[in-house]
Motif scaffolding. Structure first.
Motif: not given
Length: 378
Positions: A17, A103, A109, A111, A368
């Motif tokens: 990412s 993130g 998150v 990846a 998040f």
């Protein structure tokens, strides 16, 4: 997190990412392929794709998030899950426009992303024409004449900006993903206006995303927001110019940028097919106040000045356009205010309730909570 691998047969790119768009384009073009291309090479493919993804490929392939086919996601509890049409498809749906950075929001998150790639010619024709303020009306008229015949592989941005000499200018930047002869014919009408500075060339495709990097070199603080308009005429553009002129007295690097993409492909996709809900035929306008000194008296008022500029830009458009938060990836004044989910509800519209269900499943404790933070369903 910038590793890249290409499945040439399946035409899918797998990108960690953090890979920047210039890295993405430089690698994919080796295979005669490209991911959806944005206007700036220094943003990551993660944030660009997950938040929507406007750019030069929009007319042919839609927004970038519509080309997301898979993702590897680390959840708040540490689990690593795959999202695809066959595995956790609800999460893939939510990632398509429902999560900006990789993130901080909204589900985990991210990846790695799997992104659909498309055949790409090795080069494109690019122009940058600079005009005097007295030519603003002619530039607006020429764009309105061009829009009905705009091809799917053509984009234009109209900027108002101060030049290095401190004087205001009108700038038309254009890209035609074509051979030079076709590109020259496309942009001839803008050349006929008599720009005071002319830049045009056939450029390698991997350089196209570098053409909008000037904003990255501007020093000091910057804030920006998107406006949506469905009326583009000289009267309103002149009012916007006047308001922008006042802002430059306090923040001289400030700009307005009107972005003209052929958006039929975006609107053809049902709104419920992905979290991304901005499928209306609006013109996106970037309002940016830049060059802010933190010690200046102006700094505490920059947000208010920015929102006033947004209001003026969209004032002659429909009520729906005026009330729009603007393009999600330009939504800083709204995405940073998450005391409630008012702005998230407005941004995602009819998709919000389903996003709440996805949030409850993958991040029920709201670990998040950045960007347009979604509240999980009760």
């Amino acid at each position: 997190m910038t590793k890249i691998r290409i499945d040439e047969v399946a035409k899918i790119g797998y990108f960690q990412s953090g890979a920047l768009m210039w890295q993405v384009e430089a690698e994919t073009i080796k295979y005669g392929l490209a991911a959806c291309a944005g206007l700036c090479s220094e943003v990551s493919i993660g944030g660009y794709t997950l938040g929507g993804g406007l750019g030069h490929s929009l007319g042919m392939y839609g927004v970038a998030c519509d080309n997301l086919v898979s993702a590897t996601v680390v959840l708040a509890n540490g689990d690593i899950v795959q999202a695809s049409e066959s595995e956790n498809p609800d999460l893939l749906w939510g990632l398509k426009g429902g999560q900006d950075d990789v993130g901080g929001s909204n589900f985990g998150v991210v990846a790695e992303l799997g992104v659909r790639l498309h055949p790409q010619r090795p080069d494109a024709y690019a122009v940058s024409y600079v005009y005097l303020p007295t030519q603003l009306e002619a530039a607006v008229a020429a764009i309105n004449e061009w829009r009905p015949v705009q091809k799917l592989h053509e984009t234009i941005c109209l900027l108002v900006s101060l030049g290095p000499d401190g004087n205001p200018y009108v700038i038309i930047n254009g890209v035609s993903n074509s051979a030079q002869e076709e590109g020259e014919a496309t942009f001839q009408r803008f050349l006929d206006l008599g720009p005071v500075k002319i830049t045009n060339a056939q450029v390698p495709w991997q350089e196209v995303c570098n053409l909008g990097n000037a904003m990255n070199t501007i020093p000091k603080g910057k804030v920006f927001v998107g406006a949506h308009i469905d009326s583009f005429d000289i009267i309103q553009v002149q009012k916007s110019w006047d308001a922008w002129t006042e802002v430059t007295k306090k923040a001289p690097f400030s700009i307005l940028m009107y972005e003209f993409y052929p958006d039929k492909k975006v609107g053809e996709i049902p709104i419920e097919s992905a979290a991304f809900a901005q499928r209306h035929p609006y013109i996106t306008v970037l309002c940016a106040i830049m060059g802010i000194e933190e010690s200046d008296d102006f700094a505490p008022h920059a947000w208010d000045e920015l929102l006033n500029l947004k209001k003026i830009v969209s004032a002659s458009s429909s009520q729906a356009a005026q009330e729009s938060l603007g393009y999600a990836n330009y939504g800083d004044p709204f995405s940073t205010r998450n005391e409630t989910d008012e702005y998230a509800r407005k941004l995602f519209g009819p998709n919000y309730a389903r996003l709440q269900e996805v949030k409850r499943k993958y991040d029920p404790d709201v670990v998040f909570d950045r960007w347009f933070a979604i509240r999980p369903a009760a």
